[in-house]
Motif scaffolding. Structure first.
Motif, PDB file in Angstrom:
ATOM      1  N   THR A 139       0.837  -1.195   0.000  1.00  0.00           N
ATOM      2  CA  THR A 139       0.000   0.000   0.000  1.00  0.00           C
ATOM      3  C   THR A 139       0.873   1.247   0.000  1.00  0.00           C
ATOM      4  O   THR A 139       2.061   1.184   0.317  1.00  0.00           O
ATOM      5  CB  THR A 139      -0.923   0.046   1.238  1.00  0.00           C
ATOM      6  N   GLY A 140       0.271   2.375  -0.379  1.00  0.00           N
ATOM      7  CA  GLY A 140       1.001   3.637  -0.326  1.00  0.00           C
ATOM      8  C   GLY A 140       0.672   4.539  -1.484  1.00  0.00           C
ATOM      9  O   GLY A 140      -0.420   4.483  -2.059  1.00  0.00           O
ATOM     10  N   SER A 141       1.636   5.355  -1.856  1.00  0.00           N
ATOM     11  CA  SER A 141       1.445   6.379  -2.876  1.00  0.00           C
ATOM     12  C   SER A 141       2.318   6.087  -4.091  1.00  0.00           C
ATOM     13  O   SER A 141       3.496   5.732  -3.952  1.00  0.00           O
ATOM     14  CB  SER A 141       1.798   7.754  -2.307  1.00  0.00           C
ATOM     15  N   VAL A 142       1.741   6.259  -5.282  1.00  0.00           N
ATOM     16  CA  VAL A 142       2.490   6.069  -6.511  1.00  0.00           C
ATOM     17  C   VAL A 142       2.069   7.118  -7.527  1.00  0.00           C
ATOM     18  O   VAL A 142       0.889   7.437  -7.665  1.00  0.00           O
ATOM     19  CB  VAL A 142       2.274   4.641  -7.077  1.00  0.00           C
ATOM     20  N   THR A 143       3.051   7.676  -8.225  1.00  0.00           N
ATOM     21  CA  THR A 143       2.790   8.644  -9.295  1.00  0.00           C
ATOM     22  C   THR A 143       3.690   8.315 -10.472  1.00  0.00           C
ATOM     23  O   THR A 143       4.886   8.052 -10.293  1.00  0.00           O
ATOM     24  CB  THR A 143       3.065  10.084  -8.832  1.00  0.00           C
ATOM     25  N   LEU A 144       3.128   8.308 -11.665  1.00  0.00           N
ATOM     26  CA  LEU A 144       3.887   8.065 -12.886  1.00  0.00           C
ATOM     27  C   LEU A 144       3.520   9.121 -13.907  1.00  0.00           C
ATOM     28  O   LEU A 144       2.363   9.232 -14.315  1.00  0.00           O
ATOM     29  CB  LEU A 144       3.589   6.669 -13.444  1.00  0.00           C
ATOM     30  N   THR A 145       4.498   9.915 -14.307  1.00  0.00           N
ATOM     31  CA  THR A 145       4.314  10.900 -15.370  1.00  0.00           C
ATOM     32  C   THR A 145       4.912  10.297 -16.629  1.00  0.00           C
ATOM     33  O   THR A 145       6.129  10.255 -16.787  1.00  0.00           O
ATOM     34  CB  THR A 145       5.005  12.225 -15.015  1.00  0.00           C
ATOM     35  N   THR A 146       4.061   9.816 -17.516  1.00  0.00           N
ATOM     36  CA  THR A 146       4.529   8.975 -18.614  1.00  0.00           C
ATOM     37  C   THR A 146       5.299   9.727 -19.684  1.00  0.00           C
ATOM     38  O   THR A 146       6.126   9.143 -20.383  1.00  0.00           O
ATOM     39  CB  THR A 146       3.348   8.256 -19.278  1.00  0.00           C
ATOM     40  N   GLY A 147       5.005  11.015 -19.869  1.00  0.00           N
ATOM     41  CA  GLY A 147       5.608  11.739 -20.975  1.00  0.00           C
ATOM     42  C   GLY A 147       4.989  11.372 -22.309  1.00  0.00           C
ATOM     43  O   GLY A 147       5.521  11.717 -23.369  1.00  0.00           O
ATOM     44  N   LEU A 148       3.852  10.683 -22.275  1.00  0.00           N
ATOM     45  CA  LEU A 148       3.178  10.228 -23.495  1.00  0.00           C
ATOM     46  C   LEU A 148       1.765  10.788 -23.524  1.00  0.00           C
ATOM     47  O   LEU A 148       0.926  10.438 -22.690  1.00  0.00           O
ATOM     48  CB  LEU A 148       3.137   8.697 -23.534  1.00  0.00           C
ATOM     49  N   LYS A 149       1.508  11.685 -24.453  1.00  0.00           N
ATOM     50  CA  LYS A 149       0.183  12.293 -24.640  1.00  0.00           C
ATOM     51  C   LYS A 149      -0.358  12.907 -23.345  1.00  0.00           C
ATOM     52  O   LYS A 149      -1.572  12.906 -23.098  1.00  0.00           O
ATOM     53  CB  LYS A 149      -0.802  11.269 -25.202  1.00  0.00           C
ATOM     54  N   GLY A 150       0.525  13.416 -22.520  1.00  0.00           N
ATOM     55  CA  GLY A 150       0.118  14.096 -21.294  1.00  0.00           C
ATOM     56  C   GLY A 150      -0.438  13.184 -20.221  1.00  0.00           C
ATOM     57  O   GLY A 150      -1.002  13.664 -19.225  1.00  0.00           O
ATOM     58  N   LEU A 151      -0.269  11.873 -20.351  1.00  0.00           N
ATOM     59  CA  LEU A 151      -0.846  10.934 -19.397  1.00  0.00           C
ATOM     60  C   LEU A 151      -0.058  10.926 -18.086  1.00  0.00           C
ATOM     61  O   LEU A 151       1.148  10.709 -18.069  1.00  0.00           O
ATOM     62  CB  LEU A 151      -0.864   9.518 -19.976  1.00  0.00           C
ATOM     63  N   LYS A 152      -0.778  11.145 -16.991  1.00  0.00           N
ATOM     64  CA  LYS A 152      -0.205  11.055 -15.651  1.00  0.00           C
ATOM     65  C   LYS A 152      -1.094  10.156 -14.811  1.00  0.00           C
ATOM     66  O   LYS A 152      -2.316  10.325 -14.761  1.00  0.00           O
ATOM     67  CB  LYS A 152      -0.103  12.438 -15.010  1.00  0.00           C
TER      68      LYS A 152
END
Length: 347
Positions: free
Chosen positions: A158-171
């Motif tokens: 459990t916890g926090s996750v963030t992914l900024t893909t750099g693809l078509k603005g997908l976060k």
């Protein structure tokens, strides 16, 4: 075998194997495939850690993406290899993107006595990802080792996750993520396990320019219950963080490749229409090597006979392509080099 084999490709192979086999078998396969990439155990008191999460679904941009985290580290304070993978169903297949990077050993801590672990990337994966996760084991078992020792844990993540893909603005971001099962941690103290059985596999356009897409396939599962997959992937080196890479592509369940024993060639296919399409032939191998050994799948022992056809030619009558949401159409070169491994398992 394949040009894109290291961490990202192994993460995909482990994900697929864990769906068709047991989680422990999938981890054993991933460790064997990584070989020298795995952290060395300098002394008996040191341990190597192999962690693979389940998935958490995050919806953004009109699609729900399943996100998975894999790590390889150790108690000797060396760097940690981390992989973050996302996938979503697309065009009768699966679209897959995964990011690979090293981060400091302090970002992945494991209590060897209990199996409890924390993953805190701080700013070491910025600007691509941020991980702040807690692993709590709920069960454990001893691995099979001819020497050394291994403890296999299952538990919650459990916890926090963030992914900024750099693809078509997908976060993709989830501050209260709960990953599905299985979440597995292997604590390895110089364990010498049974040799895991291999899967038949192939690769096309594998010896060309590193930034060009390649085609590949694998037959996963147990003898008599094999499932064949074909995929197209492309590797991208990212400007930041330093040393980070991303693999983009798609995968489909496909028909079994056809081996021509007289011509020593392999005909491989994707779908007629869908996420991965194409037809190719791998032939004229300059190096053919055969071997036989004892191996194991999910605790069952087999005799494995393998033949590898390397430094072969690749030619596709219908160009292999992957159709993706985030990276458009990926086209594999129609000529180049290829290779394939034939595997037979008998009890």
């Amino acid at each position: 075998m394949h040009r894109h084999k290291p961490v990202n490709a192994v993460a995909r192979r482990t994900r697929r194997a864990s769906q068709l086999l047991g989680a422990a078998t999938a981890v054993a396969m991933s460790v064997a495939a990584l070989g020298a990439v795995a952290p060395p155990v300098a002394a008996a008191t040191n341990a190597s850690y192999f962690f693979t999460s389940g998935t958490v679904g995050i919806t953004s941009g009109g699609h729900t993406w399943k996100l998975q985290v894999s790590l390889i580290g150790g108690s000797s304070s060396g760097p940690v290899i981390v992989d973050v993978l996302i996938e979503t169903p697309h065009l009768s297949g699966t679209e897959i993107h995964d990011w690979g990077k090293q981060m400091p050993g302090a970002d992945f801590t494991v209590n060897q006595a209990t199996g409890a672990a924390t993953i805190d990337s701080h700013s070491d994966l910025s600007p691509v990802a941020s991980l702040d996760l807690t692993y709590k084991p709920t069960a454990h078992s001893a691995g099979t080792c001819s020497s050394g020792s291994e403890t296999d844990y299952t538990g919650t993540l459990t916890g926090s996750v963030t992914l900024t893909t750099g693809l078509k603005g997908l976060k993709l971001s989830d501050a209260t993520a709960t990953f599905g099962t299985p979440n597995t941690l292997q604590v390895d103290k110089a364990c010498v396990p049974p040799v895991p059985c291999s899967f038949a596999s192939w690769g096309g356009a594998v010896g060309g320019i590193l930034t060009m897409p390649i085609a590949a396939g694998i037959a996963a599962g147990k003898p008599g219950h094999l499932v064949h997959f074909a995929d197209v992937t492309k590797k991208v080196s990212l400007p930041a963080p330093a040393g980070a890479t991303r693999d983009d592509g798609a995968e489909v369940q496909a028909t079994a490749p056809v081996f021509n024993a007289k011509a020593k060639s392999l005909t491989v296919k994707g779908l007629v229409s869908g996420a991965v399409t194409g037809t190719g032939v791998i032939s004229g191998a300059k190096m053919v090597t055969s071997g036989s050994e004892t191996c194991a799948v999910d605790g069952t022992t087999y005799t494995q006979k393998s033949t590898s056809y390397d430094e072969a030619s690749w030619s596709s009558s219908t160009q292999f392509t992957a159709s993706t949401i985030l990276t458009g159409t990926l086209k594999v070169p129609t000529t180049g080099t290829g290779d394939f491994d034939l595997i037979t398992l008998t009890k």
